[in-house]
Design a protein around this motif. Structure first.
Motif, PDB file in Angstrom:
ATOM      1  N   UNK A  11       0.853  -1.188   0.000  1.00 52.67           N
ATOM      2  CA  UNK A  11       0.000   0.000   0.000  1.00 52.67           C
ATOM      3  C   UNK A  11       0.889   1.238   0.000  1.00 52.67           C
ATOM      4  N   UNK A  12       0.670   2.074  -0.981  1.00 54.66           N
ATOM      5  CA  UNK A  12       1.373   3.348  -1.043  1.00 54.66           C
ATOM      6  C   UNK A  12       0.410   4.496  -0.800  1.00 54.66           C
ATOM      7  N   UNK A  85      -4.822  -0.233 -10.557  1.00 54.05           N
ATOM      8  CA  UNK A  85      -4.758  -0.909 -11.851  1.00 54.05           C
ATOM      9  C   UNK A  85      -3.418  -1.606 -12.035  1.00 54.05           C
ATOM     10  N   UNK A  86      -3.456  -2.797 -12.648  1.00 52.72           N
ATOM     11  CA  UNK A  86      -2.212  -3.510 -12.949  1.00 52.72           C
ATOM     12  C   UNK A  86      -1.363  -2.671 -13.894  1.00 52.72           C
ATOM     13  N   UNK A  87      -0.060  -2.659 -13.630  1.00 55.35           N
ATOM     14  CA  UNK A  87       0.839  -1.957 -14.524  1.00 55.35           C
ATOM     15  C   UNK A  87       1.129  -0.526 -14.123  1.00 55.35           C
ATOM     16  N   UNK A  97       6.056  -6.921  -5.943  1.00 53.74           N
ATOM     17  CA  UNK A  97       4.752  -6.708  -5.303  1.00 53.74           C
ATOM     18  C   UNK A  97       3.887  -5.738  -6.106  1.00 53.74           C
ATOM     19  N   UNK A  98       2.580  -5.984  -6.088  1.00 55.23           N
ATOM     20  CA  UNK A  98       1.642  -5.094  -6.755  1.00 55.23           C
ATOM     21  C   UNK A  98       1.345  -3.928  -5.816  1.00 55.23           C
ATOM     22  N   UNK A  99       1.498  -2.711  -6.329  1.00 56.34           N
ATOM     23  CA  UNK A  99       1.342  -1.534  -5.494  1.00 56.34           C
ATOM     24  C   UNK A  99      -0.052  -0.937  -5.665  1.00 56.34           C
ATOM     25  N   UNK A 100      -0.783  -0.854  -4.585  1.00 59.28           N
ATOM     26  CA  UNK A 100      -2.076  -0.178  -4.535  1.00 59.28           C
ATOM     27  C   UNK A 100      -1.851   1.166  -3.846  1.00 59.28           C
ATOM     28  N   UNK A 101      -2.237   2.249  -4.511  1.00 57.66           N
ATOM     29  CA  UNK A 101      -1.959   3.571  -3.973  1.00 57.66           C
ATOM     30  C   UNK A 101      -3.257   4.258  -3.554  1.00 57.66           C
TER      31      UNK A 101
END
Length: 333
Positions: A11-12, A85-87, A97-101
């Motif tokens: 999480x950002x 969103x991916x990417x 890691x996938x970043x969700x902001x």
């Protein structure tokens, strides 16, 4: 059944920090750095990780790292949206890691004493109209709209691939009319995100081409559509501007950008800077008086020329008197 390994999620926190100085709406940006290919990356919004051990809430985390990285002490802060969103932060082949902001809108008053500290961090203030030049109507309809933006969108709309309907069941021509006030439509200053997303879909902005989209033949260079930002930060900024423009009309957030005392001219210029539209002086003053948002201090500002201008302050009692105290400036027709 075998368990499929899922990529970790981080999480950002991303901040659109706004101030108004010398009649210009400014956004705090973090300077681009040299990329892996030796080129410079665009400016971006300040962002940092959420630490669930150190930060009791997301907002406390945001305030903490903004103060640490920029020395700014934020005033008004509100959560905007979660961008996942991916990417958005990934590169081809990236397995990190996938970043969700979580995006935030933050308001602060100009502080000339903070300029040196900001410079040391690599952060600086930039005009938000550098990123959205078609949004500034204070001197009339921007020539860029009719010379560059709308012709390019119309060419895109004629492509067979553009013929599918959008999320609201509208075709490209109708979406252009609603977003940009084209062909007799009404320009609505709050539709800034709709306008940016159309330009992205048409591959006219640099972010879209960076993501592999192809523009129509004869499309102008991306630099004609404003400065780009890293990742999806220009989309986050568009969301923040739309929220602030809307909120002016039903909450007294503009006073988070004003000094303790101000003239009515200063207040009008600040509202104009944010909304991107010119307001008639007498109509604006009648609107302020009817809203009872300000009260005179009994003093006057030293005159730059002519007579001294009366000073006012925000009347905080209005927050107890009614639920939606704002400056109900209408949308442009």
């Amino acid at each position: 059944m075998d368990q499929v390994a899922r990529p970790p999620i981080e999480i950002g926190l991303t901040a659109a920090i706004v101030t108004v100085d010398d009649q210009q709406p400014l956004i705090l940006v973090v300077a681009g750095v040299n990329g892996d290919d030796g080129g410079d990356t665009p400016d971006g919004l300040p962002f940092g990780p959420f630490d669930p051990i150190t930060h009791r809430t997301l907002e406390m985390g945001l305030r903490a790292w903004v103060a640490e990285q920029t020395t700014l002490k934020l005033g008004y802060v509100e959560q905007l949206y979660t961008f996942g969103d991916r990417g958005r932060h990934a590169h081809p082949g990236d397995r990190g890691p996938h970043l969700v902001s979580v995006g935030y809108l933050a308001l602060t008053r100009p502080d000339p004493n903070a300029a040196e500290a900001l410079a040391l961090t690599g952060a600086r203030w930039r005009r938000w109209y550098d990123f959205f030049p078609w949004e500034d109507w204070r001197d009339g309809r921007p020539a860029l709209l009719d010379k560059v933006v709308l012709p390019a969108l119309r060419r895109w709309a004629r492509r067979p691939a553009a013929g599918s309907v959008g999320r609201r069941g509208l075709g490209p021509q109708e979406r252009i009319r609603l977003a940009f006030g084209d062909k007799g439509g009404r320009w609505d200053e709050e539709r800034i995100l709709d306008r940016y997303e159309l330009l992205y879909e048409a591959a006219l902005v640099a972010e879209a081409r960076r993501d592999g989209r192809t523009p129509a033949d004869g499309a102008p260079p991306p630099s004609a559509f404003g400065a780009s930002m890293r990742f999806d930060h220009r989309r986050i900024l568009a969301t923040a501007i739309a929220r602030l423009r809307a909120k002016l009309k039903y909450r007294p957030v503009v006073f988070e950008l004003m000094g303790r005392e101000f003239t009515l001219t200063d207040l009008q210029r600040t509202v104009e800077a944010i909304s991107g539209r010119h307001l008639h002086k007498q109509n604006f003053r009648r609107l302020v008086e009817a809203a009872t948002l300000v009260e005179p201090t009994g003093t006057a500002a030293p005159p730059k020329r002519g007579r001294p201008a009366a000073l006012f302050r925000f009347r905080r009692e209005v927050l107890k008197e009614r639920p939606a105290p704002g400056l109900r400036v209408g949308s442009r027709s």
